[in-house]
Design a protein around this motif. Sequence first.
Motif, short mmCIF file in Angstrom:
data_model
loop_
_atom_site.label_atom_id
_atom_site.label_comp_id
_atom_site.label_asym_id
_atom_site.label_seq_id
_atom_site.Cartn_x
_atom_site.Cartn_y
_atom_site.Cartn_z
N VAL A 1 0.27 -1.19 -0.34
CA VAL A 1 0.03 -0.11 0.22
C VAL A 1 1.21 1.53 -0.02
N SER A 2 0.66 2.04 -0.81
CA SER A 2 1.53 3.69 -1.15
C SER A 2 0.51 4.41 -1.93
N LYS A 3 1.48 5.34 -2.10
CA LYS A 3 0.68 6.61 -2.96
C LYS A 3 0.42 6.33 -4.06
N ALA A 4 1.68 5.48 -4.78
CA ALA A 4 1.87 4.64 -6.13
C ALA A 4 0.40 3.88 -6.67
N SER A 5 -0.27 3.27 -5.26
CA SER A 5 -1.06 1.92 -5.87
C SER A 5 -2.62 2.45 -5.55
N GLY A 6 -2.16 3.74 -4.89
CA GLY A 6 -3.85 4.37 -4.43
C GLY A 6 -3.67 5.55 -6.06
N LEU A 7 -2.54 6.05 -6.89
CA LEU A 7 -2.94 6.21 -7.68
C LEU A 7 -3.16 5.48 -8.88
N ILE A 8 -2.67 4.69 -9.07
CA ILE A 8 -3.52 3.49 -9.80
C ILE A 8 -4.60 3.60 -10.06
N ASP A 9 -5.16 3.25 -8.73
CA ASP A 9 -6.20 2.89 -8.90
C ASP A 9 -7.31 3.95 -9.57
N VAL A 10 -6.48 5.45 -9.01
CA VAL A 10 -7.11 6.43 -9.38
C VAL A 10 -6.89 6.65 -10.95
N CYS A 11 -6.14 5.85 -11.23
CA CYS A 11 -5.89 6.45 -12.75
C CYS A 11 -6.73 5.50 -13.79
N ARG A 12 -6.34 4.06 -13.19
CA ARG A 12 -8.19 2.99 -13.52
C ARG A 12 -10.03 3.78 -13.72
N PHE A 13 -9.50 3.98 -12.59
CA PHE A 13 -10.93 4.57 -12.67
C PHE A 13 -11.24 5.98 -13.74
N LEU A 14 -10.63 6.92 -13.24
CA LEU A 14 -10.38 8.06 -14.38
C LEU A 14 -10.79 7.22 -16.31
N GLY A 15 -9.39 6.38 -16.36
CA GLY A 15 -9.42 6.00 -17.82
C GLY A 15 -8.24 5.97 -18.07
N ILE A 16 -6.71 6.76 -17.73
CA ILE A 16 -5.54 7.18 -18.48
C ILE A 16 -4.50 6.18 -17.91
N GLU A 17 -3.22 6.08 -18.06
CA GLU A 17 -2.37 5.62 -17.60
C GLU A 17 -1.45 6.30 -16.76
N MET A 18 -0.63 5.71 -15.71
CA MET A 18 0.25 6.15 -14.85
C MET A 18 1.42 7.55 -15.65
N SER A 19 1.61 6.57 -16.96
CA SER A 19 2.17 7.89 -18.36
C SER A 19 1.92 8.95 -18.48
N GLU A 20 0.86 9.43 -17.84
CA GLU A 20 0.21 10.85 -18.27
C GLU A 20 0.47 11.36 -16.86
N VAL A 21 0.66 11.06 -15.99
CA VAL A 21 0.20 11.30 -14.91
C VAL A 21 2.39 12.36 -14.37
N ILE A 22 1.96 13.49 -14.08
CA ILE A 22 2.60 14.21 -13.30
C ILE A 22 2.81 13.86 -11.22
N ALA A 23 3.23 13.83 -10.89
CA ALA A 23 3.53 12.90 -9.01
C ALA A 23 4.95 14.10 -8.31
N MET A 24 4.67 15.14 -7.54
CA MET A 24 5.34 15.83 -6.99
C MET A 24 4.98 15.28 -4.87
N GLY A 25 7.15 15.83 -4.96
CA GLY A 25 6.55 15.21 -3.35
C GLY A 25 8.50 15.69 -3.48
N ASP A 26 8.15 15.16 -1.78
CA ASP A 26 9.28 15.52 -0.68
C ASP A 26 9.94 14.01 0.21
#
Length: 248
Positions: A170-195
């Motif tokens: 369980v991570s922010k990445a696993s959560g984003l993968i779920d979101v991308c699946r929901f939105l119908g987009i790919e992780m390659s279309e994501v900008i992720a920012m953090g510190d």
Amino acid sequence: MGKFKLVALDMDGTVLNEEQKVSERNKKAIGAAIEAGVTVMFATGRGIQSARPFIDRLNLQSPIVTTNGGEVWRAPDDLMKRHQMEAKWIRQMHEMAILEDTWFWAYAVEGVYNRDNWPGDIDSIDWIKFGFHTENLEKLAGIRMELEAWGVFEITNSHPFNLELNPLGVSKASGLIDVCRFLGIEMSEVIAMGDSLNDIAMIRAAGLGVAMGNAQEEIKQAADLVTATNNEDGVAQIIEQYILKQSN
């Protein structure tokens, strides 16, 4: 629309400055990206309880990843998925924190608990994440080594002086993968920012992984690029360059 369709933002140390505020430049850039048809969302270690004031302030109706992926939301009041911690893990980590004399806290569905308001009945609570904090790095390393040996946790941090625990995988990445699946987009279309280390999985998985100028060194090494600090509107700079220029 350009290459990127979603911007996932960590909160503390990223979109929030050291005064725990969203600057006007960041707010304007986020609003402009949304107007351009791009989804802008938080991917945070915070629970929904402490993220909500900023969600409301920015009028975000987008998905949210909270508690480092422990909860994934289609929208602020629409839960998609929850990954809970076992009560026995919480009990053992609480005992460890007391023994080692560290600060500790935990997010649950029912609220946020810490050393000052720890509940008596651990089994009746729906736990999501546990954290340790100590400025004694030797002690912190020892706690991490013991927890790693359990083999059941995703271990990250949101600051060099803490550890944050979620169920393995369980991570922010696993959560984003779920979101991308929901939105119908790919992780390659994501900008992720953090510190921090709780951002490293999503920074590696995103099409464009961005480390803040104030990020921990390991995050900078993992990122595709490094932007300005959270006090210098580093989020706005990336949105302006990689979203708004593309949509013009």
